[in-house]
Structure formats: C-alpha cells, structure tokens
Design a protein around this motif. Structure first.
Motif, PDB file in Angstrom:
ATOM      1  N   THR A   4      82.379  69.641 -78.904  1.00 62.68           N
ATOM      2  CA  THR A   4      82.262  68.881 -77.633  1.00 62.68           C
ATOM      3  C   THR A   4      81.357  67.917 -77.551  1.00 62.68           C
ATOM      4  O   THR A   4      80.620  67.718 -78.324  1.00 62.68           O
ATOM      5  CB  THR A   4      82.348  69.903 -76.305  1.00 62.68           C
ATOM      6  OG1 THR A   4      80.954  70.131 -76.231  1.00 62.68           O
ATOM      7  CG2 THR A   4      83.302  71.220 -76.315  1.00 62.68           C
ATOM      8  N   LYS A  34      87.165  70.756 -78.662  1.00 68.71           N
ATOM      9  CA  LYS A  34      87.814  70.302 -77.241  1.00 68.71           C
ATOM     10  C   LYS A  34      87.335  68.877 -76.777  1.00 68.71           C
ATOM     11  O   LYS A  34      86.032  68.582 -76.852  1.00 68.71           O
ATOM     12  CB  LYS A  34      87.377  71.308 -76.407  1.00 68.71           C
ATOM     13  CG  LYS A  34      88.141  72.680 -76.598  1.00 68.71           C
ATOM     14  CD  LYS A  34      87.843  73.855 -75.546  1.00 68.71           C
ATOM     15  CE  LYS A  34      88.346  75.092 -75.644  1.00 68.71           C
ATOM     16  NZ  LYS A  34      87.921  76.033 -74.691  1.00 68.71           N
ATOM     17  N   ALA A  35      88.206  68.146 -76.184  1.00 64.27           N
ATOM     18  CA  ALA A  35      87.760  66.727 -75.531  1.00 64.27           C
ATOM     19  C   ALA A  35      87.259  67.045 -74.269  1.00 64.27           C
ATOM     20  O   ALA A  35      87.857  66.882 -73.227  1.00 64.27           O
ATOM     21  CB  ALA A  35      89.010  65.757 -75.610  1.00 64.27           C
ATOM     22  N   GLU A  36      85.883  67.434 -74.360  1.00 67.28           N
ATOM     23  CA  GLU A  36      85.248  67.978 -72.746  1.00 67.28           C
ATOM     24  C   GLU A  36      83.765  67.866 -73.065  1.00 67.28           C
ATOM     25  O   GLU A  36      83.242  67.444 -74.125  1.00 67.28           O
ATOM     26  CB  GLU A  36      85.580  69.244 -72.563  1.00 67.28           C
ATOM     27  CG  GLU A  36      85.171  70.163 -73.455  1.00 67.28           C
ATOM     28  CD  GLU A  36      85.622  71.620 -72.871  1.00 67.28           C
ATOM     29  OE1 GLU A  36      86.715  71.880 -72.318  1.00 67.28           O
ATOM     30  OE2 GLU A  36      84.962  72.611 -73.262  1.00 67.28           O
ATOM     31  N   TYR A  40      81.409  63.223 -72.396  1.00 66.48           N
ATOM     32  CA  TYR A  40      82.614  62.644 -72.965  1.00 66.48           C
ATOM     33  C   TYR A  40      83.090  61.483 -72.215  1.00 66.48           C
ATOM     34  O   TYR A  40      83.554  60.658 -72.894  1.00 66.48           O
ATOM     35  CB  TYR A  40      83.763  64.059 -72.570  1.00 66.48           C
ATOM     36  CG  TYR A  40      85.031  63.425 -72.929  1.00 66.48           C
ATOM     37  CD1 TYR A  40      85.519  63.489 -74.481  1.00 66.48           C
ATOM     38  CD2 TYR A  40      86.196  63.118 -72.053  1.00 66.48           C
ATOM     39  CE1 TYR A  40      86.676  63.240 -74.613  1.00 66.48           C
ATOM     40  CE2 TYR A  40      87.368  62.840 -72.464  1.00 66.48           C
ATOM     41  CZ  TYR A  40      87.768  62.933 -73.658  1.00 66.48           C
ATOM     42  OH  TYR A  40      88.904  62.309 -74.133  1.00 66.48           O
ATOM     43  N   ASP A  51      91.499  65.034 -80.089  1.00 69.27           N
ATOM     44  CA  ASP A  51      91.250  66.197 -79.283  1.00 69.27           C
ATOM     45  C   ASP A  51      92.096  67.359 -80.265  1.00 69.27           C
ATOM     46  O   ASP A  51      93.216  67.560 -80.329  1.00 69.27           O
ATOM     47  CB  ASP A  51      91.984  66.171 -78.105  1.00 69.27           C
ATOM     48  CG  ASP A  51      91.707  67.521 -77.353  1.00 69.27           C
ATOM     49  OD1 ASP A  51      91.048  68.320 -77.838  1.00 69.27           O
ATOM     50  OD2 ASP A  51      92.010  67.467 -76.111  1.00 69.27           O
ATOM     51  N   GLN A  53      91.936  70.605 -79.620  1.00 65.64           N
ATOM     52  CA  GLN A  53      92.449  71.493 -78.733  1.00 65.64           C
ATOM     53  C   GLN A  53      92.402  72.816 -79.208  1.00 65.64           C
ATOM     54  O   GLN A  53      93.433  73.743 -79.216  1.00 65.64           O
ATOM     55  CB  GLN A  53      93.978  71.202 -78.242  1.00 65.64           C
ATOM     56  CG  GLN A  53      94.182  69.723 -77.643  1.00 65.64           C
ATOM     57  CD  GLN A  53      95.584  69.489 -77.203  1.00 65.64           C
ATOM     58  OE1 GLN A  53      96.604  69.810 -77.832  1.00 65.64           O
ATOM     59  NE2 GLN A  53      95.639  68.496 -76.190  1.00 65.64           N
ATOM     60  N   LYS A  54      91.238  73.236 -79.710  1.00 63.93           N
ATOM     61  CA  LYS A  54      91.216  74.515 -80.266  1.00 63.93           C
ATOM     62  C   LYS A  54      89.809  75.359 -79.409  1.00 63.93           C
ATOM     63  O   LYS A  54      89.088  74.755 -78.898  1.00 63.93           O
ATOM     64  CB  LYS A  54      90.761  74.614 -81.612  1.00 63.93           C
ATOM     65  CG  LYS A  54      91.796  73.822 -82.740  1.00 63.93           C
ATOM     66  CD  LYS A  54      93.173  74.528 -82.424  1.00 63.93           C
ATOM     67  CE  LYS A  54      94.210  73.990 -83.329  1.00 63.93           C
ATOM     68  NZ  LYS A  54      95.324  74.484 -83.313  1.00 63.93           N
ATOM     69  N   SER A  55      90.151  76.832 -79.418  1.00 62.55           N
ATOM     70  CA  SER A  55      89.155  77.535 -78.761  1.00 62.55           C
ATOM     71  C   SER A  55      87.936  77.979 -79.388  1.00 62.55           C
ATOM     72  O   SER A  55      87.125  78.426 -78.941  1.00 62.55           O
ATOM     73  CB  SER A  55      89.932  78.739 -78.037  1.00 62.55           C
ATOM     74  OG  SER A  55      90.434  79.551 -78.991  1.00 62.55           O
ATOM     75  N   THR A  60      89.977  75.053 -86.422  1.00 56.25           N
ATOM     76  CA  THR A  60      89.700  73.741 -86.520  1.00 56.25           C
ATOM     77  C   THR A  60      89.993  73.404 -88.100  1.00 56.25           C
ATOM     78  O   THR A  60      90.412  72.298 -88.416  1.00 56.25           O
ATOM     79  CB  THR A  60      88.685  72.780 -86.108  1.00 56.25           C
ATOM     80  OG1 THR A  60      87.372  73.310 -86.927  1.00 56.25           O
ATOM     81  CG2 THR A  60      88.303  73.266 -84.541  1.00 56.25           C
TER      82      THR A  60
END
Length: 357
Positions: A4, A34-36, A40, A51, A53-55, A60
């Motif tokens: 991030t 994660k785009a956060e 950012y 992004d 978008q993985k936890s 990834t």
C-alpha cells in the motif's frame, strides 16, 4: 511495487522516487496490493496506479506474473521487503525472463532469522528466491553485509541506496508552525517518530521518560499503528497523560523536529531509520538504540549523537537527562549531526536508486 502507500519510511521513500525520477528516461507505473494508505493521495498524477485488489501479498503472484508477460515493462522494481517473495515467484513463472528485477531489503534480516519456525522457513524460501533477482537494493552497509551472508546473493548484485529523506525546501518546512495546543509551550520537548508497532519499542521510551529527573519535559510521539491503545494505557498507568502526547501521522515532521530538544529512536530493529536522518538534518540532538541496522552508520557516539544498547532503559534515561540538563552539549551534537547527512538530500539520494540501471 508496494503493498500500500501507508505512512512508513519505505512508503515515504517510494513517494519521493515517484516524484523525482527522470521523466526523460523513465515512464513509471505503481502496482499496489491495495490502492490505499495515508500517502496514496500524494502519488503524482502522471504515475499510473495498478490496483491488484488483493488481501494478501501471496495472492499477488499471478497478477504480477501478468505484468511481467504484458511486454509493457523493462524493469520491475520492488521497494518493499515483503513483496520480494511474490515478485520473484512471478519472475520465475513468467515467460519474459529478460525483465530486470530489483527487490529491496529495508530492515535487518536478524529479526526474521531469529523468530518462529514458520518465519524461519519463509526466510529460507526468500533467501533462495533473492538469488534470482538481478539486483538487491539495500539501505545500509550493515544490511548489505547481512544480505550477502544470509541469502548467498553475489556481492556485486547488492547495491547500497541512500534514502531520499532530506527535502530541498527543508528550511521552509522547519519554519512552519505546529497546529497543536500541546506543542506551544516553551519547555523541553522530546520527539519520537515511527509506526506504533512493537519493533519500534515506543513502550521502552515511555517507561524511560517516566524516570527522568527533568519533570517538566514533554514527550511527543508522531505515528500510527496497532500498539496505540496499549501505549495510551501505559501512559495512563504511569500518570503521564499531561506530559506524553500522540500526534498521529504527520505530513511535515520537520516543524516538530526543529522545535524539539531531543529526538529519540528506541527501535529493536531498523534498516536505515529515515526519521533519525530527518532529525539530524534539523540539527536536533539525537539518541538512538544501537540496533540492527543503520543507527551506528549515522551516529558516531558522543560526536554527533548518542547510542544505547537495545532495551537498555537505564542508559537511555541517563542520556536523556544528560542532554536535557546540558544544553551546550545537545547543541554541539545537533550541529555535528546536521553536517553528516548530506547524502540523504532528495536529488543526491534518488540518483543512487536508478544510476545502476
């Protein structure tokens, strides 16, 4: 590539690199798990953000493999120690072997080598994978030695890069006012900066602060993290709520440091502590733990700062008492510190991240 864009030292370094890389030589995209994150919104507008978008970082691998196979990139550059495993796995299973891959190590390897069985196994995997990288960027000479010793990477592949920590408009940032009612009084202030996590050892600093002879001093802590509530409880138990203040994440730490009497780094592990460099650049008298790795490369004990052994609360307290009562010594150490961090100026340091490519 990063997990991030949070508030940590590596996140700040990444932002500086994105701002200052040579646009005539490079077109840059930034891949994030994660785009956060706190930083950012500060990513330059001309940088494409991918992004994933993985936890979890391990999810990834296949999205990163697609980036390798996309034919869009000549260089894959990770500025996160944690992303080394997925990045290098993606490199191995991708079809494009000619992409130059650079991974980073930003914190001492000792912590991972000496932890749980699970982490030791992960470290063995990472050590083998690191050998598959084209280059390994590290932030201190001691860390470079650790990488060669513990991963088996060829010494010629390990590159010491200076973190871009000291901005060219430092004087302007230092002169800004602190917008806080708790930072306005003309009394001694001790500042600590860092993520509120166990490895940063802020609890030790609070314990040490509680034993100071100088009972008018204040402790100001800048940063966010999972340990905040535990630290607040410690402050309450020690009856220090009127002298210890938490300021959260701050875009401009220099306005705090320029008005501080002391800066203290109590960490158990580091790579190359950016906040310590920032404090030294402000001419602040600095006290740091002699942890793996970084502080001993910055501080020559009693010449431009003071060092103490990890977790040595008694010595830390003695050092703080000494400099709070001996302002001339504190001023002398701060002046010497300011002269010793020129290589961390933005433009000088950014060049070290790209020149080898």
């Amino acid at each position: 590539m990063r997990p991030t864009m949070g508030s940590g030292g590596a996140d700040n370094v990444t932002l500086r690199l994105l701002e200052m890389f040579d646009r005539d030589k490079y077109t840059v995209s930034l891949a994030l798990m994660k785009a956060e994150g706190e930083l950012y919104s500060q990513i330059p507008n001309d940088v494409e953000v991918i992004d994933l978008q993985k936890s979890s970082l391990y999810f990834t691998v296949f999205p990163l493999m697609k980036l390798y196979d996309s034919l869009n990139y000549d260089i894959i550059y990770s500025t996160s120690s944690g992303m080394s495993i997925p990045v290098l796995l993606a490199k191995i299973i991708s079809q494009r072997k000619e992409v130059t891959t650079v991974v980073s190590e930003r914190s001492s390897l000792q912590r991972r080598r000496n932890s749980s069985t699970k982490n030791k196994l992960i470290f063995r995997l990472k050590s083998w994978l690191t050998q598959q990288a084209d280059y390994v960027a590290v932030v201190s000479d001691a860390l470079a030695s650790e990488v060669v010793k513990y991963t088996g990477v060829e010494k010629s592949k390990v590159l010491r890069c200076y973190n871009p920590i000291v901005p060219e408009n430092l004087d302007e940032l230092k002169s800004q006012e602190v917008d806080s009612e708790t930072y306005l009084y003309d009394i001694p202030k001790i500042v600590a900066i860092g993520r509120l996590e166990k490895v940063k050892n802020i609890g030790l600093l609070i314990d040490s602060f509680s034993e100071l002879e100088h009972k008018n001093a204040e402790l100001h802590i800048l940063g966010v993290g999972s340990q905040k509530e535990a630290l607040l409880q410690k402050v309450s138990l020690l009856k220090l709520a009127d002298r210890v203040f938490f300021h959260g994440f701050q875009d401009n730490v220099f306005k705090y440091l320029s008005k501080a009497s002391l800066y203290v780094l109590p960490s158990k592990f580091e790579g190359m502590p950016g906040a310590l460099i920032q404090a030294m650049a402000c001419g602040c008298a600095c006290i740091a733990s002699d942890c793996y790795t970084g502080p001993a490369e910055l501080i020559d004990h009693r010449k431009n700062g003071l060092l103490f052994k990890i977790n040595d609360k008694e010595t830390l307290t003695q050092h703080m008492n000494e400099l709070l009562y001996n302002k001339d010594k504190a001023r002398e150490l701060g002046e010497q510190a300011q002269r010793s961090v020129d290589q961390y100026l933005f433009r000088t340091a950014v060049e070290s991240y790209f020149s080898f490519l």
